[in-house]
Design a protein around this motif. Structure first.
Motif, PDB file in Angstrom:
ATOM      1  N   GLY A  55       0.793  -1.222   0.000  1.00  0.00           N
ATOM      2  CA  GLY A  55       0.000   0.000   0.000  1.00  0.00           C
ATOM      3  C   GLY A  55       0.826   1.271   0.000  1.00  0.00           C
ATOM      4  O   GLY A  55       0.290   2.364   0.184  1.00  0.00           O
ATOM      5  N   ASN A  56       2.124   1.165  -0.240  1.00  0.00           N
ATOM      6  CA  ASN A  56       2.973   2.345  -0.298  1.00  0.00           C
ATOM      7  C   ASN A  56       2.934   2.967  -1.689  1.00  0.00           C
ATOM      8  O   ASN A  56       2.819   2.264  -2.686  1.00  0.00           O
ATOM      9  CB  ASN A  56       4.425   1.954   0.007  1.00  0.00           C
ATOM     10  CG  ASN A  56       4.578   1.304   1.363  1.00  0.00           C
ATOM     11  OD1 ASN A  56       4.149   1.867   2.370  1.00  0.00           O
ATOM     12  ND2 ASN A  56       5.150   0.103   1.401  1.00  0.00           N
ATOM     13  N   LEU A  57       3.066   4.267  -1.717  1.00  0.00           N
ATOM     14  CA  LEU A  57       3.071   5.002  -2.978  1.00  0.00           C
ATOM     15  C   LEU A  57       4.510   5.093  -3.482  1.00  0.00           C
ATOM     16  O   LEU A  57       5.356   5.716  -2.842  1.00  0.00           O
ATOM     17  CB  LEU A  57       2.484   6.394  -2.739  1.00  0.00           C
ATOM     18  CG  LEU A  57       2.228   7.285  -3.938  1.00  0.00           C
ATOM     19  CD1 LEU A  57       1.417   6.585  -5.012  1.00  0.00           C
ATOM     20  CD2 LEU A  57       1.516   8.550  -3.490  1.00  0.00           C
ATOM     21  N   CYS A  58       4.782   4.478  -4.611  1.00  0.00           N
ATOM     22  CA  CYS A  58       6.140   4.394  -5.148  1.00  0.00           C
ATOM     23  C   CYS A  58       6.236   5.171  -6.448  1.00  0.00           C
ATOM     24  O   CYS A  58       5.265   5.267  -7.194  1.00  0.00           O
ATOM     25  CB  CYS A  58       6.499   2.940  -5.430  1.00  0.00           C
ATOM     26  SG  CYS A  58       6.277   1.853  -4.009  1.00  0.00           S
ATOM     27  N   SER A  59       7.423   5.684  -6.718  1.00  0.00           N
ATOM     28  CA  SER A  59       7.669   6.457  -7.936  1.00  0.00           C
ATOM     29  C   SER A  59       8.764   5.782  -8.749  1.00  0.00           C
ATOM     30  O   SER A  59       9.718   5.256  -8.198  1.00  0.00           O
ATOM     31  CB  SER A  59       8.143   7.879  -7.595  1.00  0.00           C
ATOM     32  OG  SER A  59       7.197   8.543  -6.801  1.00  0.00           O
ATOM     33  N   ARG A  60       8.591   5.827 -10.059  1.00  0.00           N
ATOM     34  CA  ARG A  60       9.608   5.285 -10.966  1.00  0.00           C
ATOM     35  C   ARG A  60      10.058   6.387 -11.912  1.00  0.00           C
ATOM     36  O   ARG A  60       9.242   7.158 -12.388  1.00  0.00           O
ATOM     37  CB  ARG A  60       9.031   4.149 -11.803  1.00  0.00           C
ATOM     38  CG  ARG A  60       8.494   3.013 -11.005  1.00  0.00           C
ATOM     39  CD  ARG A  60       7.863   1.966 -11.895  1.00  0.00           C
ATOM     40  NE  ARG A  60       8.879   1.345 -12.757  1.00  0.00           N
ATOM     41  CZ  ARG A  60       8.665   0.228 -13.440  1.00  0.00           C
ATOM     42  NH1 ARG A  60       7.490  -0.371 -13.392  1.00  0.00           N
ATOM     43  NH2 ARG A  60       9.614  -0.278 -14.188  1.00  0.00           N
ATOM     44  N   MET A  61      11.334   6.404 -12.182  1.00  0.00           N
ATOM     45  CA  MET A  61      11.836   7.403 -13.137  1.00  0.00           C
ATOM     46  C   MET A  61      13.186   6.923 -13.660  1.00  0.00           C
ATOM     47  O   MET A  61      13.760   5.975 -13.136  1.00  0.00           O
ATOM     48  CB  MET A  61      11.994   8.762 -12.446  1.00  0.00           C
ATOM     49  CG  MET A  61      13.082   8.798 -11.403  1.00  0.00           C
ATOM     50  SD  MET A  61      12.813  10.076 -10.135  1.00  0.00           S
ATOM     51  CE  MET A  61      11.602   9.258  -9.078  1.00  0.00           C
ATOM     52  N   VAL A  62      13.667   7.550 -14.712  1.00  0.00           N
ATOM     53  CA  VAL A  62      15.025   7.303 -15.198  1.00  0.00           C
ATOM     54  C   VAL A  62      15.778   8.626 -15.099  1.00  0.00           C
ATOM     55  O   VAL A  62      15.408   9.612 -15.742  1.00  0.00           O
ATOM     56  CB  VAL A  62      15.020   6.778 -16.646  1.00  0.00           C
ATOM     57  CG1 VAL A  62      16.449   6.578 -17.132  1.00  0.00           C
ATOM     58  CG2 VAL A  62      14.242   5.480 -16.749  1.00  0.00           C
ATOM     59  N   ALA A  63      16.812   8.635 -14.261  1.00  0.00           N
ATOM     60  CA  ALA A  63      17.591   9.858 -14.053  1.00  0.00           C
ATOM     61  C   ALA A  63      18.624   9.989 -15.164  1.00  0.00           C
ATOM     62  O   ALA A  63      19.245   9.003 -15.554  1.00  0.00           O
ATOM     63  CB  ALA A  63      18.284   9.804 -12.698  1.00  0.00           C
ATOM     64  N   PRO A  64      18.819  11.203 -15.648  1.00  0.00           N
ATOM     65  CA  PRO A  64      19.850  11.420 -16.675  1.00  0.00           C
ATOM     66  C   PRO A  64      21.236  11.513 -16.016  1.00  0.00           C
ATOM     67  O   PRO A  64      21.341  11.677 -14.803  1.00  0.00           O
ATOM     68  CB  PRO A  64      19.441  12.768 -17.275  1.00  0.00           C
ATOM     69  CG  PRO A  64      18.765  13.483 -16.143  1.00  0.00           C
ATOM     70  CD  PRO A  64      18.104  12.433 -15.301  1.00  0.00           C
ATOM     71  N   PRO A  65      22.291  11.403 -16.805  1.00  0.00           N
ATOM     72  CA  PRO A  65      23.632  11.586 -16.233  1.00  0.00           C
ATOM     73  C   PRO A  65      23.782  13.004 -15.670  1.00  0.00           C
ATOM     74  O   PRO A  65      23.143  13.938 -16.154  1.00  0.00           O
ATOM     75  CB  PRO A  65      24.566  11.383 -17.436  1.00  0.00           C
ATOM     76  CG  PRO A  65      23.736  10.703 -18.479  1.00  0.00           C
ATOM     77  CD  PRO A  65      22.325  11.131 -18.242  1.00  0.00           C
ATOM     78  N   GLY A  66      24.599  13.125 -14.645  1.00  0.00           N
ATOM     79  CA  GLY A  66      24.816  14.429 -14.019  1.00  0.00           C
ATOM     80  C   GLY A  66      24.156  14.495 -12.662  1.00  0.00           C
ATOM     81  O   GLY A  66      23.707  13.490 -12.124  1.00  0.00           O
ATOM     82  N   ASP A  67      24.114  15.700 -12.110  1.00  0.00           N
ATOM     83  CA  ASP A  67      23.449  15.876 -10.818  1.00  0.00           C
ATOM     84  C   ASP A  67      21.948  15.785 -11.015  1.00  0.00           C
ATOM     85  O   ASP A  67      21.400  16.329 -11.985  1.00  0.00           O
ATOM     86  CB  ASP A  67      23.801  17.245 -10.216  1.00  0.00           C
ATOM     87  CG  ASP A  67      25.208  17.247  -9.643  1.00  0.00           C
ATOM     88  OD1 ASP A  67      25.886  16.193  -9.719  1.00  0.00           O
ATOM     89  OD2 ASP A  67      25.623  18.297  -9.133  1.00  0.00           O
ATOM     90  N   PHE A  68      21.325  15.129 -10.080  1.00  0.00           N
ATOM     91  CA  PHE A  68      19.884  14.878 -10.195  1.00  0.00           C
ATOM     92  C   PHE A  68      19.244  15.066  -8.825  1.00  0.00           C
ATOM     93  O   PHE A  68      19.538  14.343  -7.880  1.00  0.00           O
ATOM     94  CB  PHE A  68      19.643  13.458 -10.710  1.00  0.00           C
ATOM     95  CG  PHE A  68      18.194  13.120 -10.915  1.00  0.00           C
ATOM     96  CD1 PHE A  68      17.482  13.648 -11.996  1.00  0.00           C
ATOM     97  CD2 PHE A  68      17.530  12.284 -10.028  1.00  0.00           C
ATOM     98  CE1 PHE A  68      16.146  13.332 -12.186  1.00  0.00           C
ATOM     99  CE2 PHE A  68      16.188  11.966 -10.217  1.00  0.00           C
ATOM    100  CZ  PHE A  68      15.503  12.495 -11.298  1.00  0.00           C
TER     101      PHE A  68
END
Lengths: 269, 269, 269, 269
Positions: A55-68
């Protein structure tokens, strides 16, 4: 009471890197959100969300190279009441537990019930059951482990924390969870915001906190083996079997944590 | 092909003892049941059933003091086809995996991904991805661990099996699962019946078997690191993150296993 | 703020009768329970609990013949804040919705999206999207239906309520939910306590209330088409696709409702 | 036996249009897939998948304007056994049903139990229970409804089918499901491939088929009120409360169905 909570976490990546985050306030506190609890990334990338099996709210993403950077900042309504203390809450016989609680009696990554069950029964088998038993476990854990940020290790399990007698809040939670399960009390790990509200300010930099919940008298109750006192303003983000289920971030590739800031402060009404 | 499967398990208890069992054929094989797959106890006690979060059919009961037998015997239709081999099945990028598969990338009780990730990348980082990578992991595991019933230990984890180089089918499964997860391939533990069909008869007494499933090319595929060959007639009973999720029985009290018999035989049409 | 909530419901049965109840406060408010929220029956019967697929806490029991009372009485902490109003909350494109929200776009027992979709687009297709669209739907529903306890009918659907232009709070909720879904905004039905806090006292006997939630700007927001104003002190008990999912009781046999009392009052601190 | 199944569905769209599809073979048949069951679109668009609350494998995509084809073609192993007939399978008392089966006693979009419950008890209340009761419901439904493709209407419910006495396979399933639920037998809707195997070839163009499952004797059994005879080679794609839960496609925008072809043929070994 209103509490302002948020964070800024900056990683450095060297290649496009998939990332799971459990950085939202838990859906069970949705009705208390006075402003949106939106995670924003810089640079901006699309973020998709899902609910996991807990029941947890999860996020998915793809981070680009560099500071994020990932950031959120929200205002949350809170009752201002300290953790409920209910000494009369009874322990259920295993056969009376709801089906959904049974998984929280079993071993998990950092909670090796099979390695601590004998120790648990030696320590708590002759004592009271129910709330008093959980409190005895919390007292034991609080005494057993010496707190220190230098004692953090991502692979440390409850059994190891018990042996080494040193740890951070997640180790306190893991040990208490494991001992509760050994004594047939369903217990689960919880993590989220816990500001210094109603207590002296902690001089250390603020971090997310870990505590645990035990199932007594027909409901889940919050316990905190590290602080061992009722606290005001816990704002849960994730719940699971142990820290493996509720990592605030899971990064699938090489990375470096560049900065990390968390806040949780009472706001004048 | 028709396969007759079943078991008789007898425990001795000294007091009324709650028991969880995962001894039914998995609901995904329900359409193949030619006769009922009913668990019967002797002495008779009421058994209630539920589905856990992984979709397994679980039974709850309270066993009385004395000898307590659980039995089932069912006839199951099977295609008679060996495990599907699909070398072209591709590995998904983490960002393309379905949400429900992500939990099978994380660590669990007996699958300490955090302790084997460096080793995994050293071994398999330069090799092919997808099906060939899983097969390389299966080959490695098959070579790494020496099979022997004397090597069983209920607390043994993948990391320990890798160090000790000895184990039983569950250790083969745990190690391969862990290595797959380290390489970002979702992997889950499976257990059930696996008779000696299409292979020479194993002289050892029959037991339930453990294997694993990896997510490739949009679906779960069965792999077997102990036998390392496609087999006929796997009849799954439970699936989960590792053996902690799919213990065939969880007994909440002192007990002794008195006898244990399992069968899974092809029946003449 | 502290709110005291509870109920007493008495049925008469003529034979032992299985009963499902959804009469606990929703698990998402567990952290606000200052006293236990325990359902007690008279005469006493064993009650077992489970979580349904929507996360609601459900109770099962078998009532004996004769009068059978169910009671609960609990003290709940509440922020005292009215329903959050967030006009900037945006509507998500269907392709950006989380998987778990998609089921709340489909038709259900009392929400016949297929019969109202054309009407919905005629009414709201040219207007604003997001929060303003939901508010327009709430306004329309509030105007369209005349409230009256005499208009209750257990089989009444959203389509029928729209035609008949009369109903009770559940009909307001069903119609608004249906129109939201037609406009591609996930919407779900909610039921629970709603005392007269911050509003004039309603002279009618208190009942449980029904409202709905719409998914905008990444979270669920409470809306109330019957009252059409932000309210203080909603305490949710059940959420689902419509009233069929969250019946407060489902009785499997002949019965008569003998008495019914509900309370939800602010308690002086 | 090996069965080759597949489809080609072509829609025309006038704008980018989100689409949900439930066009994969159900995960419970994953172990029988001899070749991948991959949905391919033309023109190619990314397709993401998820499992819904019923365990069905769902696909999400955004179709571009113009003609848009979805295709799959897979080889499936099958036992070749007709639907299991188990006349001794007993009906469970409501209080003995597993929690997860209870939702299949309630009303749903096309199964208005509240409108058919009196009729159901009048027809089946004095007859036998268990398997024989379901068979009586199947017989009644089979007689009550006249089959004809011209009788299809997407909004038609069980109550309406019962009144109009005309329908297609989904109406047969809805009516039988509703009557089973009224008689306290959990029943769910199923859809998938059903080729003309072991029966004379149906001259009508092949379509997906709908049938239902009833919970008797501790498991779900397939029944088919349209054909009213055990059939060989059912390959389930979706299960749910009724057709609203398992629409093969849900299209969120204007569209036209241009062509539609389905196949399910036994393949020579």
């Amino acid at each position: 009471m209103k509490i302002r909570v948020g964070f800024e976490i900056v990683h450095t990546f060297w290649q496009p890197t998939p990332l799971l985050a459990m950085l939202n306030i838990h859906p069970s506190r949705e009705h208390d959100l006075l402003t949106p609890d939106t995670i924003v990334s810089e640079p901006h990338v699309p973020i998709s969300v899902y609910l996991d099996d807990f029941g947890n709210l999860c996020s998915r993403m793809v981070a680009p190279p560099g500071d994020f950077a990932l950031r959120a900042d929200a205002l949350v309504a809170d009752s201002g009441e300290p953790d409920v203390v209910q000494p009369e809450a009874e322990q259920h016989a295993v056969e009376d537990l709801p089906d959904a609680a049974l998984i929280y009696l079993l071993g998990s990554r950092y909670c090796e019930t099979d390695r601590l069950v004998e120790q648990a029964w030696r320590l708590f088998g002759d004592g009271p059951t129910g709330w008093a038993r959980v409190q005895a476990i919390v007292d034991y854990t609080h005494e057993r482990i010496e707190f220190g940020y230098g004692h953090a290790r991502s692979t440390k399990s409850a059994y190891e924390a018990h042996e080494e007698r040193k740890g951070v809040c997640r180790d306190f939670a893991h040990l208490a969870v494991t001992l509760c399960r050994c004594m047939n009390i369903p217990a689960r790990y919880a993590t989220g915001y816990l500001g210094d509200i109603g207590v002296p300010k902690d001089p250390a930099p603020m971090d997310f906190s870990a505590w645990f919940e035990a199932y007594l008298g027909g409901r889940w109750h919050a316990f905190d083996a590290r602080h061992n006192r009722p606290r005001i303003g816990r704002i849960v983000m994730g719940r699971g079997r142990d820290a493996a289920d509720v990592a605030l971030t899971n990064v699938f590739g090489p990375n470096q944590l560049k900065s990390f800031t968390v806040w949780a402060d009472e706001v004048a009404a």
